[in-house]
Design a protein around this motif. Structure first.
Motif, mmCIF file in Angstrom:
data_model
loop_
_atom_site.group_PDB
_atom_site.id
_atom_site.type_symbol
_atom_site.label_atom_id
_atom_site.label_comp_id
_atom_site.label_asym_id
_atom_site.label_seq_id
_atom_site.Cartn_x
_atom_site.Cartn_y
_atom_site.Cartn_z
ATOM 1 N N UNK A 47 78.550 -22.231 68.096
ATOM 2 C CA UNK A 47 79.285 -21.319 67.850
ATOM 3 C C UNK A 47 80.242 -20.763 68.974
ATOM 4 N N UNK A 48 80.436 -21.467 70.053
ATOM 5 C CA UNK A 48 81.208 -21.466 71.278
ATOM 6 C C UNK A 48 82.605 -21.987 70.982
ATOM 7 N N UNK A 49 83.332 -21.184 71.617
ATOM 8 C CA UNK A 49 84.854 -21.689 71.569
ATOM 9 C C UNK A 49 85.616 -22.132 72.924
ATOM 10 N N UNK A 50 86.231 -23.102 72.772
ATOM 11 C CA UNK A 50 86.778 -23.699 74.311
ATOM 12 C C UNK A 50 88.142 -24.014 74.167
ATOM 13 N N UNK A 51 88.855 -24.267 75.383
ATOM 14 C CA UNK A 51 89.963 -24.919 75.779
ATOM 15 C C UNK A 51 89.975 -25.856 76.473
ATOM 16 N N UNK A 52 90.462 -27.042 76.127
ATOM 17 C CA UNK A 52 90.281 -28.406 77.303
ATOM 18 C C UNK A 52 91.867 -28.622 77.579
ATOM 19 N N UNK A 53 92.010 -28.554 78.755
ATOM 20 C CA UNK A 53 93.321 -29.202 79.426
ATOM 21 C C UNK A 53 93.355 -30.356 79.868
ATOM 22 N N UNK A 66 80.670 -26.900 69.436
ATOM 23 C CA UNK A 66 81.661 -25.874 69.923
ATOM 24 C C UNK A 66 83.059 -26.126 68.952
ATOM 25 N N UNK A 67 83.927 -25.224 68.737
ATOM 26 C CA UNK A 67 85.263 -25.465 68.133
ATOM 27 C C UNK A 67 86.221 -25.165 69.411
ATOM 28 N N UNK A 68 87.160 -26.160 69.382
ATOM 29 C CA UNK A 68 88.062 -26.147 70.738
ATOM 30 C C UNK A 68 89.508 -26.275 70.246
ATOM 31 N N UNK A 69 90.535 -25.902 71.318
ATOM 32 C CA UNK A 69 91.863 -26.053 71.259
ATOM 33 C C UNK A 69 92.106 -27.172 72.285
ATOM 34 N N UNK A 70 93.342 -27.830 72.324
ATOM 35 C CA UNK A 70 93.543 -28.954 73.361
ATOM 36 C C UNK A 70 95.151 -28.430 73.729
ATOM 37 N N UNK A 71 95.470 -28.559 75.208
ATOM 38 C CA UNK A 71 96.414 -28.564 75.738
ATOM 39 C C UNK A 71 96.965 -29.430 76.894
ATOM 40 N N UNK A 72 98.136 -30.171 76.746
ATOM 41 C CA UNK A 72 98.509 -30.813 77.700
ATOM 42 C C UNK A 72 100.173 -30.459 77.813
ATOM 43 N N UNK A 73 100.905 -31.070 78.822
ATOM 44 C CA UNK A 73 102.188 -31.001 78.913
ATOM 45 C C UNK A 73 102.924 -31.486 77.528
ATOM 46 N N UNK A 74 103.918 -31.050 77.223
ATOM 47 C CA UNK A 74 104.831 -31.479 75.978
ATOM 48 C C UNK A 74 105.226 -33.020 76.324
ATOM 49 N N UNK A 75 105.405 -33.571 77.553
ATOM 50 C CA UNK A 75 105.857 -35.009 77.532
ATOM 51 C C UNK A 75 104.346 -35.610 77.445
ATOM 52 N N UNK A 76 103.169 -35.334 77.950
ATOM 53 C CA UNK A 76 102.017 -36.080 77.776
ATOM 54 C C UNK A 76 101.451 -36.046 76.238
ATOM 55 N N UNK A 77 101.681 -35.057 75.602
ATOM 56 C CA UNK A 77 101.522 -35.077 74.211
ATOM 57 C C UNK A 77 102.289 -36.084 73.532
ATOM 58 N N UNK A 78 103.527 -36.078 73.803
ATOM 59 C CA UNK A 78 104.477 -37.103 73.111
ATOM 60 C C UNK A 78 104.038 -38.474 73.300
#
Length: 278
Positions: free
Chosen positions: A8-14, A35-47
């Motif tokens: 039931x927890x919500x998280x963000x992983x950078x 958990x349910x999460x979103x992911x974040x990284x720099x646009x270059x790293x994502x590409x």
């Protein structure tokens, strides 16, 4: 083994770049634990990296952002609340990079513009993250925010360079902001000081393989790998550690408590014996 510690927890992983990344392993374990999460990284790293692959696997939306940019961070927290359906329970800051290390500038010959970038990317970004989250009231009371550190914040390790200063600043931010966030919002802020780990960033440190061998010989339990760190992070995100804050917590097999181990001494003695016979 799944214990539903984060059900039931919500998280963000950078910072999840590829399967070598500690953040990648943490994201996987967090979802395994409910958990349910979103992911974040720099646009270059994502590409350039494999973040999209992880997002598909975990059914996690990816929010490309520069963690040194306040507006980008505001977007990540606001959108994550919208996507996940409520305030955030946990955040992982797994971000670190030294342009001086990449350019092989030694500690006594640093480029100061690059030094400022090291500090901004690897440490000040954590302050920005905390400040944005607090101003937006984005974190659930009792939430947990973690950053990854290394023992070079306290001791000299050859080749770790200006990253050591960045980790020292990271841990100081954790204490200073942890007091404020805990007092006002009940939010926990900690760092985990991990064993040397062969991530994409770690592989750029001079002598990394030798350092890993040394710490493996020194630590009573051996080096902690990325999976071990992920397990520790899950516990720190959970309600089991609801009174732990402002701490730098070692996940290093006992290395941080050692002076000299038998295995390391034997290796050192063997080296001396070989050198005297040459």
């Amino acid at each position: 083994m799944n214990h539903n510690l984060l059900k039931g927890k919500r998280g963000i992983i950078f910072g999840a770049l590829n399967e070598q990344s500690i953040a990648w392993k943490v994201a996987e374990r967090a979802v395994e634990e409910g958990a349910t999460i979103t992911l974040s990284n720099t646009p270059v790293a994502v590409r350039m990296g494999d973040t999209n692959k992880l997002g598909e696997k975990l059914n996690a939306e990816i929010l490309p952002a520069d963690a040194t940019n306040v507006e980008d961070l505001e977007m990540v927290f606001s959108k994550s609340i919208e996507i996940l359906g409520g305030k955030i329970d946990f955040v992982l800051h797994s971000i670190g990079m030294s342009p001086n290390v990449r350019k092989k500038r030694t500690y006594d010959d640093l480029d100061y513009d690059l030094f400022n970038k090291t500090l901004d990317i690897s440490a000040i970004s954590f302050h920005k993250m905390l400040q944005v989250a607090r101003k937006l009231d984005a974190i659930q009371r009792g939430g947990s925010i973690l950053a990854l550190s290394y023992i070079a914040a306290q001791r000299v390790f050859y080749g770790y360079n200006d990253m050591a200063d960045a980790k020292a600043l990271l841990e100081s931010i954790t204490r200073s902001f942890g007091y404020i966030y805990g007092r006002d919002k009940g939010v926990r802020v900690n760092t985990i000081s991990q064993s040397p780990t062969m991530t994409t960033a770690g592989s750029g440190v001079k002598g990394m393989s030798d350092l890993m061998d040394f710490s493996e010989r020194m630590a009573p339990l051996g080096n902690a790998d990325a999976d071990d760190c992920a397990d520790y992070c899950v516990v720190m995100f959970s309600d089991l550690t609801r009174k732990v804050t402002m701490q730098n917590l070692y996940n290093d097999g006992g290395f941080s408590g050692m002076g000299m181990s038998l295995r390391a001494m034997k290796q050192y003695s063997n080296g001396l014996d070989e050198s005297t016979t040459e």
